[in-house]
Design an enzyme around this catalytic site. Structure first.
Site, short mmCIF file in Angstrom:
data_model
loop_
_atom_site.label_atom_id
_atom_site.label_comp_id
_atom_site.label_asym_id
_atom_site.label_seq_id
_atom_site.Cartn_x
_atom_site.Cartn_y
_atom_site.Cartn_z
CG HIS A 93 36.05 -6.10 87.58
ND1 HIS A 93 34.86 -5.52 87.24
CD2 HIS A 93 36.39 -6.91 86.55
CE1 HIS A 93 34.47 -5.99 86.06
NE2 HIS A 93 35.38 -6.84 85.64
CE1 TYR B 275 31.05 -2.46 95.08
CE2 TYR B 275 32.92 -3.85 94.52
CZ TYR B 275 31.64 -3.41 94.27
OH TYR B 275 30.93 -3.94 93.22
CE LYS C 236 31.04 -5.20 101.49
NZ LYS C 236 31.94 -5.57 100.42
N PRO D 178 21.15 -5.31 97.97
CG PRO D 178 20.24 -5.75 95.87
CD PRO D 178 19.86 -5.48 97.28
CE1 TYR E 44 29.12 -1.03 91.87
CE2 TYR E 44 26.99 -1.04 92.96
CZ TYR E 44 28.17 -1.68 92.65
OH TYR E 44 28.42 -2.94 93.13
#
Ligand code: FAD
Ligand code: DHB
Length: 392
Positions: free
Chosen positions: A72, A386, A298, A294, A202
């Site tokens: 991704h 990220y 990570k 979450p 998100y």
């Protein structure tokens, strides 16, 4: 029984550590309280950072991941009915992440360990770590349930990879803990339906956070923010889909695909760090030492960083006789851990609605999201975190 490194726990941390040590010619024994099927089915993390992908490949455990995992190159932030894509490679000099579930990482590592590695003992519960301050630490354990016989594993080193509820942390005296709990959790579902978007979404919504993720081109993984004490069974399938639909709403014609829900559970959210991560010859790794909420994915990646750091330090000790890297283990890990704690906390407070949030705080959240969507510097900060902080 005797070994060089006694490893407690066969989650991602313990299994990867056994593999790394095996590749370095160092023997180990892994003790795991649950059975193999349970460990292989436990539904948890889904996103591997670039550094984790590289480590698994180098360890010879990346073959199926490279075949079946989904690379991704970005995520979508959704807020105020808007959609904003964060392009990882463009912002980070080519980095990306991989969608490949923790269950699959564990299956691959278990298969390798049973074929090529040292003993991996399921249904074997560690009861206590003793003598961590001596050069012969021991793990007292029991095989085959409550009625089973007790035995002792004598080691040169013990690594506690036994998760948040394990026994090894208790053998680090005079530790200090830092903790925050959140008044919400995640209701997670698996559904037999193609993901409604080709990247993770998100979403921040006045009704609460929602996340669209996936396990494969035909299986969706979705999460909803719910109050901390929620019973997953109190949510009907229809109510879950209706709520997801509302939280993902946009101004364009995006639609959420529905399908049969095959699993439902609620995960509590917590930030937690135990310092130091070492006492004598006992080292803590992964969830045994720290927990992140979450949001930001990570947890598993931190566990990988810890065991890579330990394996490097022990290999260095074996090659040179120097204890320097072992002595630096806790500080080296904690630096990365605190960056992940910071990022996970930021992502959580950015995207979730707190029950006591004021209208002022709601507006601030939207301003923070707008900043990420309009400033390359702010967006780069998110993309770097990220895709992952360097190990070591
Ligand atoms: P664990 O995976 O917890 O493994 C510890 C192992 O030790 C277990 O197999 C356990 O059975 C064993 N064990 C415990 N006590 C003993 C004992 N006394 N003797 C022998 N064995 C023992 N992270 C994300 O990034 N995204 C997510 O969506 C996500 N969802 C999560 C959902 C839940 C319910 C939980 C608990 C965690 C989730 N995480 C998620 C975090 C991520 O899964 C963990 O960070 C990761 O599993 C850490 O790996 P670990 O090997 O350190 O610990
Ligand atoms: C998943 C879990 C996360 O915590 C996250 O931030 C992204 C994806 C998942 O389970 O797919």
């Amino acid at each position: 029984m005797r070994t060089t490194v006694g490893i407690i726990g066969a989650g991602p941390a313990g299994l990867l550590l056994a593999r790394l040590l095996h590749n370095a010619g160092i023997d180990s024994v892994v003790l795991e309280s649950r059975d193999r099927a349970y460990v292989e089915r436990r539904q948890r993390a889904g996103i591997l950072e670039q550094g984790t992908v590289d480590v698994l490949r180098e360890a010879g455990a990346g073959e199926r991941m490279d075949r079946e995992g989904l690379r991704h190159d970005g995520i979508e932030l959704r807020f105020d009915r808007r959609r904003h894509r964060v392009d990882f490679p463009a912002l980070t000099g080519g980095r990306s992440v991989m969608v490949y579930a923790q269950t699959e990482v564990c299956k691959d590592l278990i298969a390798l360990q049973l074929k090529e590695g040292g003993p991996l003992l399921f249904e074997t519960e560690a009861l206590a770590v003793e003598g961590a301050e001596t050069d012969r630490p021991r793990v007292r354990f029991r095989r085959g349930g409550a009625e089973g016989a007790e035995d002792v594993l004598e080691c040169d080193y013990v690594v506690g990879c036994d998760g948040f509820w394990g026994v090894s942390r208790a053998a680090v005296p005079d530790g200090r803990t830092f903790e925050r709990t959140y008044p919400f959790g995640w209701l997670g579902i698996l559904a037999d339906v193609a993901p409604s978007h080709d990247e993770l979404v998100y979403a921040r919504h006045d009704r609460g956070f929602a996340l669209l993720s996936m396990r494969s081109p035909s299986v969706s993984r979705l999460y909803l923010q719910v109050p901390a004490d929620t019973d997953a069974d109190s949510w009907s399938d229809e109510r879950i889909w209706d709520e997801l639909e509302r939280r993902f709403e946009t101004d364009d014609d995006w639609t959420l695909r529905r399908g049969p829900i095959t699993q439902k559970s609620v995960t509590p959210m917590r930030s937690y760090v135990h310092e130091p991560m070492r006492h004598g010859r006992l080292f803590l790794a992964g969830d045994a030492a720290h927990i992140v909420p979450p949001t930001g994915a990570k947890g598993l990646n931190l566990a990988v960083g810890d065991v890579v750091t330990f394996a490097r330090a022990l290999t260095h000790r074996t090659a040179t006789g120097s204890e320097d890297l072992l002595d630096a283990y806790s500080a080296t890990c904690l630096r990365r851990v605190w960056q992940a704690e910071r990022f996970s906390y930021d992502m959580t407070t950015l995207l979730h609605t707190a029950p006591d949030a004021t209208p002022f705080e709601d507006r601030l959240q939207l301003a923070r999201l707008d900043r990420i969507a309009s400033s390359r510097a702010a967006e780069t900060d998110l993309a770097e975190a990220y895709t992952g902080f360097p190990i070591g």
